[in-house]
Design a protein around this motif. Structure first.
Motif, short mmCIF file in Angstrom:
data_model
loop_
_atom_site.label_atom_id
_atom_site.label_comp_id
_atom_site.label_asym_id
_atom_site.label_seq_id
_atom_site.Cartn_x
_atom_site.Cartn_y
_atom_site.Cartn_z
N GLN A 55 -2.66 9.50 -0.84
CA GLN A 55 -3.63 10.58 -0.57
C GLN A 55 -4.11 10.55 0.87
O GLN A 55 -4.24 11.59 1.53
N LYS A 56 -4.40 9.34 1.35
CA LYS A 56 -4.86 9.19 2.73
C LYS A 56 -3.79 9.70 3.70
O LYS A 56 -4.07 10.44 4.63
N ARG A 57 -2.54 9.29 3.45
CA ARG A 57 -1.45 9.73 4.34
C ARG A 57 -1.33 11.25 4.35
O ARG A 57 -1.18 11.86 5.40
N GLN A 58 -1.42 11.88 3.15
CA GLN A 58 -1.33 13.34 3.06
C GLN A 58 -2.39 14.00 3.92
O GLN A 58 -2.11 14.93 4.68
N HIS A 79 0.79 -1.23 0.00
CA HIS A 79 0.00 0.00 0.00
C HIS A 79 0.82 1.28 0.00
O HIS A 79 0.38 2.28 -0.54
N THR A 80 2.02 1.23 0.64
CA THR A 80 2.79 2.46 0.73
C THR A 80 3.05 3.06 -0.66
O THR A 80 3.32 4.23 -0.78
N ALA A 81 2.99 2.22 -1.68
CA ALA A 81 3.29 2.70 -3.02
C ALA A 81 2.04 3.04 -3.82
O ALA A 81 2.12 3.42 -4.98
N GLN A 82 0.86 2.92 -3.21
CA GLN A 82 -0.36 3.12 -3.96
C GLN A 82 -0.90 4.55 -3.81
O GLN A 82 -0.86 5.13 -2.73
#
Lengths: 460, 460
Positions: free
Chosen positions: A378-381, A370-373
């Motif tokens: 967007q969620k992390r941002q 997921h870290t690359a998706q």
């Protein structure tokens, strides 16, 4: 001043910290370790395994007053440095709040510090190279064999605490007791791991020092954590079978080079010893151990012996150190009645141990894929912006687990998983459009998360 | 004619049936059992444990041509006879279709029959009272100790199959092998069980012979299965702690009498020996064992050794006998290549073993609580009507598991659980009103069930 004699089996990180805390309370302690004293053993500089050390671990360290001495051993990591296949990098901070970071620390360095402190106490008898053979869980008597002389001896204590790791002999003694109806599980991932290294150049780190580096490749991944000597310990997480490359088919230097060149070109360029290390170093399995109850009569297990987890949340050692803090709280609450403390600890801590075991499995999938998706990014941002602007109002799952040590792992899991689901859903369905303010977005996320959590309660 | 030598560890129900089938194929078999030969042991008449024997078990028995001899040992049970606290009874049929029933059968009687048949084969060497001490899973060599002489001996075979039950020594040997990364779990219920009895009167059964009797009491329950000599074996399933009465507080005859009089008055009236039996007979735990993989090199485990389940679906022995049939199918498919057969069996059968383990846990809750609830009774009525009127179009979860041996346990679980949820929901919400025809109701149930199953697939 407590007059009981406690036998602690296993002087790894958990056992050493526990022995230190209980010695400080005045208990008589016998601390027995299977391996030789790691402070004398010949460990090649910089090649020891490092670990992620964060707030829950610090909570345990503070209990024994060692925070300043531990800090010296730490290298702060502010976020994940993501490496793509074209060698592009991107730093993804662990938190939107300043001052929230995790640390890379040497396992042996930290263990040595704890042993040094333990030895300052006259009420501790420390024995190395003695493997536990058997434990009488009712009478608190344990048999050992001295590994140098092959001579057997036994220790008769008032209580036994097993901190002897994932393969715990003390746990096996509990398991053999039919009356206890001991529930137990061990489960392995389809993936194993192998440790490698990036050496220093002129004594300096060759890649950015203050990050946990990740090369996420869908099914597999490489990670790297910095060491004080300028090196990085690199870990390959790879499936045993399936896919183009796996541990079962990486059988010669040529194919190993081919795989690393193809999937991890920038790391490969910094690993001239890859071929040798790959075949010199062992491939190890990734397992989760759960069990219950953790106590019977005069015996208790703690740390990995009670709840071994996969390493993907960097919480193994932190959970064990938090065990010591939780146990210490309980000891104080029950006025140092060890029978009550064993029972209370086993009952109340189990849920959080299951929580971090589940979270660690979650993060395996998150880190490698997921870290690359795009949606995940967007969620992390969004979460980082929430944490920065509204530090009292929002914490991501990662922050709940790593930086909010006052929230139990179980609650962190329940809330964190709900937030993840809700944000990914809202982003996917376009329910968080650009024209909304950050405050409005936060309200939407919180409303949906609370509604989701209420539904969960109803469904149970 | 096969020339390989197979060692089968454990001559219980599964091991005996397997030995018989493999002997029929011509293999050389050594069959070793820890206990004395039960055909010579002094077992009090009518006090042996009985079991539920149904279509999946019959599938295994047919493989060895013993269906007629087994039938003689069977007492058909057409349904559950529910006993309420006021001693009212109500028969709840197992199926709406005629000819669908389960059977009560004596464990020792069935095992004795299988051993008699095994001994007719010159290619079987049968050894009793020899406990397996250790298994070399790579070389197919096992060590035993003769329990009478204390003398050790070993058997060197070409292959080993462990059918040595829930506490399997062969499984422990697999578990010790680190290379295998053996996943394993054992989990115990909060309840234990104790066997009691209702004796015959003038050689006749004192309660209705052709039913499985249940006294459901919410958290706990009593059940009774008929024996050929006119007795019933009665089993109390009771929590170890909590509630007004539990195994930990039923410590004297007075309180045992009080509990039975209050909760099981009609059964109590037929149990004059209750006080003695309760304290003479052991209390046993209820556990589920799951593991994977079941094979490594020359060794395989089967039956309870691979998948021990709780008894609430009456499928323990049936699952083990079905194992033998499934293994026999695979053997034929792979042209008697045992390496291939071991691997294929371990991979393909595991899902169904997990299925019946889950179903058995489901039924624990259903039997002790739901069988007495109004909504559940309505559901049963409706399902029985569907099965009666549309035998080709509908089978309840119980029927899918028990009478539809061509459907795997896993599929039976998935479909059966969906049907249960959907019907209970439809009844509760009033979506199956009286004015609808049975056919219309069936269509609604099928539509909703299929929709539910499609959603499940999407959610995975």
């Amino acid at each position: 001043m407590q007059d009981k004699h406690l036998l602690i089996v296993g002087a790894g990180l958990c056992g050493s910290l526990l022995a230190l805390k209980l010695a400080q309370h005045g208990y008589k302690i016998t601390l027995v370790e299977k391996r030789p004293d790691l402070r004398n053993a010949d460990i090649s500089a910089g090649r020891s395994i490092n670990l992620a050390f964060s707030d829950r671990g610090l909570k345990g360290i503070k209990r024994v007053g060692l925070e300043d001495k531990v800090k010296v051993l730490c290298i702060p990591m502010n976020g994940r440095m993501l490496h793509d296949k074209n060698s592009n990098t991107k730093l993804s901070p662990y938190s939107g709040q300043d001052g929230n970071y995790i640390n890379s620390i040497s396992r042996s360095g930290l263990n040595a510090l704890l042993l040094d402190e333990v030895e300052k106490h006259d009420n501790v008898h420390l024995i190395f190279q003695a493997a536990c053979q058997n434990v009488d869980v009712e009478s608190a008597k344990a048999e050992f064999i001295n590994e140098k002389t092959d001579v057997n001896f036994h220790v008769q204590a008032d209580y036994i605490i097993g901190t002897d790791g994932a393969g715990s002999v003390v746990r096996q003694a509990l398991m053999k007791n039919r009356e206890l109806r001991f529930s137990f599980s061990q489960n392995f991932l389809t993936h194993g791991y192998k440790e490698l290294s990036i050496l220093p150049k002129n004594g300096e780190h060759q890649i950015y020092k203050n990050a946990l580096h990740i090369w996420p490749r869908g099914e597999n991944m490489l990670i790297a954590l910095p060491n004080l000597d300028g090196s990085f310990t690199v870990t390959l997480f790879l499936a045993y079978e399936g896919g183009d490359y796996n541990f079962n088919n990486l059988t010669n230097p040529k194919i190993v080079e081919e795989y690393f060149k193809k999937d991890y070109p920038d790391a490969h360029a910094l690993m001239p010893h890859l071929k040798e290390e790959f075949f010199d170093n062992p491939t190890a399995a990734l397992g989760t151990v759960r069990c219950s109850p953790w106590t019977y009569k005069k015996t208790l297990i703690m740390g990995d012996a009670a709840h071994a987890i996969v390493p993907f949340y960097g919480q193994g050692m932190n959970a064990s150190f938090e065990d010591v803090a939780v146990f210490d709280d309980i000891l104080n609450e029950v006025d140092f009645d060890l029978d009550k403390a064993f029972s209370e600890f086993s009952q109340t801590r189990k849920q959080d141990a299951d929580g971090i075991a589940d979270l660690a499995l979650d993060n395996f999938h998150e880190m490698k894929a997921h870290t690359a998706q795009e949606l995940f990014l967007q969620k992390r941002q969004l979460e980082l912006a929430f944490e920065k602007e509204f530090p009292d109002d929002y914490a991501s799952k990662y922050s709940l687990v790593t930086f909010n040590e006052d929230i139990g792992y179980h609650d962190a899991k329940v809330r964190g998983r709900a937030q993840d689901k809700v944000i990914l859903y809202l982003l996917k369905e376009g329910h968080l459009p650009e024209h909304l303010s950050l405050k409005e977005k936060l309200e939407i996320v919180k409303t949906h998360t609370n509604r989701y959590l209420e539904d969960e309660v109803i469904n149970v």
